[in-house]
Scaffold this active site. Structure first.
Site, PDB file in Angstrom:
ATOM      1  N   ARG A  24       0.819  -1.215   0.000  1.00 46.63           N
ATOM      2  CA  ARG A  24       0.000   0.000   0.000  1.00 46.63           C
ATOM      3  C   ARG A  24       0.854   1.267   0.000  1.00 46.63           C
ATOM      4  O   ARG A  24       0.472   2.265   0.600  1.00 46.63           O
ATOM      5  CB  ARG A  24      -0.943   0.028   1.213  1.00 46.63           C
ATOM      6  CG  ARG A  24      -1.978  -1.068   1.242  1.00 46.63           C
ATOM      7  CD  ARG A  24      -3.142  -0.711   0.316  1.00 46.63           C
ATOM      8  NE  ARG A  24      -4.257  -1.594   0.517  1.00 46.63           N
ATOM      9  CZ  ARG A  24      -5.346  -1.258   1.208  1.00 46.63           C
ATOM     10  NH1 ARG A  24      -5.452  -0.074   1.749  1.00 46.63           N
ATOM     11  NH2 ARG A  24      -6.326  -2.113   1.319  1.00 46.63           N
ATOM     12  N   ARG A  28      -3.141   7.158   0.842  1.00 49.00           N
ATOM     13  CA  ARG A  28      -3.548   8.406   1.503  1.00 49.00           C
ATOM     14  C   ARG A  28      -2.507   9.059   2.383  1.00 49.00           C
ATOM     15  O   ARG A  28      -2.635  10.224   2.730  1.00 49.00           O
ATOM     16  CB  ARG A  28      -4.819   8.156   2.319  1.00 49.00           C
ATOM     17  CG  ARG A  28      -6.055   8.080   1.452  1.00 49.00           C
ATOM     18  CD  ARG A  28      -7.235   7.560   2.239  1.00 49.00           C
ATOM     19  NE  ARG A  28      -6.969   6.190   2.660  1.00 49.00           N
ATOM     20  CZ  ARG A  28      -7.863   5.386   3.200  1.00 49.00           C
ATOM     21  NH1 ARG A  28      -9.081   5.823   3.418  1.00 49.00           N
ATOM     22  NH2 ARG A  28      -7.547   4.163   3.538  1.00 49.00           N
ATOM     23  N   ARG A  37      -6.984  12.524  -5.173  1.00 44.47           N
ATOM     24  CA  ARG A  37      -8.267  11.982  -4.712  1.00 44.47           C
ATOM     25  C   ARG A  37      -9.338  13.050  -4.503  1.00 44.47           C
ATOM     26  O   ARG A  37     -10.516  12.724  -4.389  1.00 44.47           O
ATOM     27  CB  ARG A  37      -8.069  11.149  -3.444  1.00 44.47           C
ATOM     28  CG  ARG A  37      -7.504   9.759  -3.702  1.00 44.47           C
ATOM     29  CD  ARG A  37      -8.555   8.766  -4.193  1.00 44.47           C
ATOM     30  NE  ARG A  37      -9.345   8.253  -3.080  1.00 44.47           N
ATOM     31  CZ  ARG A  37     -10.603   8.576  -2.849  1.00 44.47           C
ATOM     32  NH1 ARG A  37     -11.241   9.406  -3.639  1.00 44.47           N
ATOM     33  NH2 ARG A  37     -11.245   8.055  -1.828  1.00 44.47           N
ATOM     34  N   ASP A  72      -6.669  -2.537  -7.254  1.00 42.10           N
ATOM     35  CA  ASP A  72      -7.206  -3.058  -5.993  1.00 42.10           C
ATOM     36  C   ASP A  72      -7.548  -4.528  -6.183  1.00 42.10           C
ATOM     37  O   ASP A  72      -7.941  -4.937  -7.283  1.00 42.10           O
ATOM     38  CB  ASP A  72      -8.453  -2.278  -5.543  1.00 42.10           C
ATOM     39  CG  ASP A  72      -8.773  -2.592  -4.087  1.00 42.10           C
ATOM     40  OD1 ASP A  72      -8.257  -1.895  -3.211  1.00 42.10           O
ATOM     41  OD2 ASP A  72      -9.523  -3.562  -3.834  1.00 42.10           O
ATOM     42  N   TYR A 147     -14.945 -11.175   0.910  1.00 43.03           N
ATOM     43  CA  TYR A 147     -15.624  -9.918   0.573  1.00 43.03           C
ATOM     44  C   TYR A 147     -16.953 -10.178  -0.133  1.00 43.03           C
ATOM     45  O   TYR A 147     -17.953  -9.518   0.132  1.00 43.03           O
ATOM     46  CB  TYR A 147     -14.726  -9.037  -0.306  1.00 43.03           C
ATOM     47  CG  TYR A 147     -13.691  -8.294   0.502  1.00 43.03           C
ATOM     48  CD1 TYR A 147     -14.062  -7.231   1.330  1.00 43.03           C
ATOM     49  CD2 TYR A 147     -12.364  -8.658   0.473  1.00 43.03           C
ATOM     50  CE1 TYR A 147     -13.129  -6.560   2.101  1.00 43.03           C
ATOM     51  CE2 TYR A 147     -11.414  -7.994   1.237  1.00 43.03           C
ATOM     52  CZ  TYR A 147     -11.808  -6.939   2.044  1.00 43.03           C
ATOM     53  OH  TYR A 147     -10.892  -6.276   2.812  1.00 43.03           O
TER      54      TYR A 147
END
Ligand code: CP3
Length: 339
Positions: A24, A28, A37, A72, A147
């Site tokens: 990752r 952010r 973003r 992703d 998921y």
């Protein structure tokens, strides 16, 4: 490619320094990512190859030894017939979670070019300008299934385990479909030019070794079998009791999270594999000198044995201070390995 330190360590060749990258690493915690973003959603960034290239390149200013494709693990679910969104503050939300056999039978076993062509396009663009190796990736069948069944994040994976334990036939049908898609997807990424791949089985630590071997291993093995062209990193968290079984499922590099002491993990995985890890992501929130001491500890535990790739034990957290990430990269590179 100027810097192949990462690939040489994956192949367990001697290197003078230990390669480092972060799961990752584009995200952010970086101001330039947050700036993008404000204009685009996460899915916009993933689906536009030029933007995905731009984000993939952002963390290279930190001096990491590998780039990971910006995408992703959930992207294949949409073309398979299970659309989702990333809801603000909630993580992924699958619009219609799987509740029965009909839902499993309706899933499409897609070809990567149909529905995931934007990922392959981003890889082809990236390969033109990268100074470091490019890592492709996919989610593993268990983590993707969790998921699909839970519909998003989960505390105890109860729905997933209920299907697994009460209807093994449907479970294997679901994991079989996911495994075939992921198998094709990783091979398509390799054909498009990635230098290594990582399989993320982030939540597989929920299972016991027996459960893993019965319900997961055959499917993960199907994904990873005959994938010898490039290094394959097999990653999970909470996998202390699963390391031998995960190694048996496949991968030339095995991920170790911070709960497993590195020497113990490597010994159990076997010295014929490389290992990746295993700094606690929370260490990056400590003062610089504490973080540096922890880096030194991980490097000392790896010793000078060839085949250690420095990384966190899980993805970098959104509030992580960039300066500490930078300091960790410098500290790893300052350490010289002896032959
Ligand atoms: O540099 C990189 O590594 C970025 C590429 C990348 C992303 N997701 C982009 C992303 C990678 C390798 C992933 C993998 C991924 N996605 C995993 C496996 C890794 C792990 O951490 O266990 C998982 C479980 C997912 C599913 C997923 N995607 C979740 C649970 C979330 C929400 C969590 C959160 O942090 O909000 C995402 C969103 C996501 N994927 C972000 C990024 C950068 C969050 C940033 C955003 O909203 O802009």
């Amino acid at each position: 490619m100027k810097n192949d330190l990462f690939l040489r360590a994956c192949r367990r060749e001697h290197t003078d320094t230990t390669p480092v990258w972060f799961m990752r690493q584009a995200g952010r915690y970086m101001p330039e990512y947050r700036a993008l973003r404000t204009k685009y959603t996460l899915l916009d960034l993933c689906k536009n190859p030029e933007l995905a290239v731009q984000v993939t390149l952002q963390p290279l200013r930190l001096g990491v030894d590998a780039a990971i494709l910006f995408a992703d693990i959930l992207l294949p679910l949409e073309p398979m017939g299970a659309p989702f969104e990333f809801a603000q503050g909630e993580g992924p939300v699958i619009h219609a979670p799987i509740v029965d056999r009909a839902g499993i039978d309706a899933l499409r076993v897609i070809e990567p070019e149909d529905g995931l062509g934007f990922v392959l396009a981003a890889i082809r663009l990236l390969k033109k300008e990268l100074p470091v190796p490019l890592i492709g990736f996919a989610g593993a069948p268990f983590t993707l299934a969790s998921y699909l069944i839970e519909g998003g994040k989960s505390a105890n994976f109860l729905k997933t385990k209920r299907l697994m334990l009460s209807d093994p036939e449907s479970w294997h049908a679901l994991l079989g479909k996911l495994a075939e898609v992921v198998r094709r997807y990783l091979r398509a990424q390799i054909a498009a030019g990635v230098d290594a791949v990582q399989l993320f089985d982030s939540w597989v630590g929920q299972l016991s070794p027996d459960q893993y071997r019965t319900y997961v291993l055959p499917h993960t093995r199907h994904v990873l079998q005959d994938l010898e062209q490039v290094p394959v990193i097999h990653f999970g968290t909470g996998t202390h009791s699963l390391l031998e079984a995960m190694r048996d499922a496949g991968g030339s590099v095995i991920g170790l999270d911070w709960r497993t002491p590195l020497p113990d993990g490597w010994k159990r995985v076997g010295y014929d594999r490389a290992v990746q890890g295993n700094l606690d992501p929370a260490v990056l929130f400590a003062p610089r000198d504490v973080a540096e001491r922890e880096v030194d500890r991980v490097l000392a535990q790896a010793g000078d044995r060839p085949g250690h790739i420095f990384n966190l034990g899980h993805g970098i957290l959104p509030e992580t201070p960039v300066e500490t990430v930078q300091a960790v990269v410098e500290r790893v590179h300052a350490h010289r390995k002896v032959r």
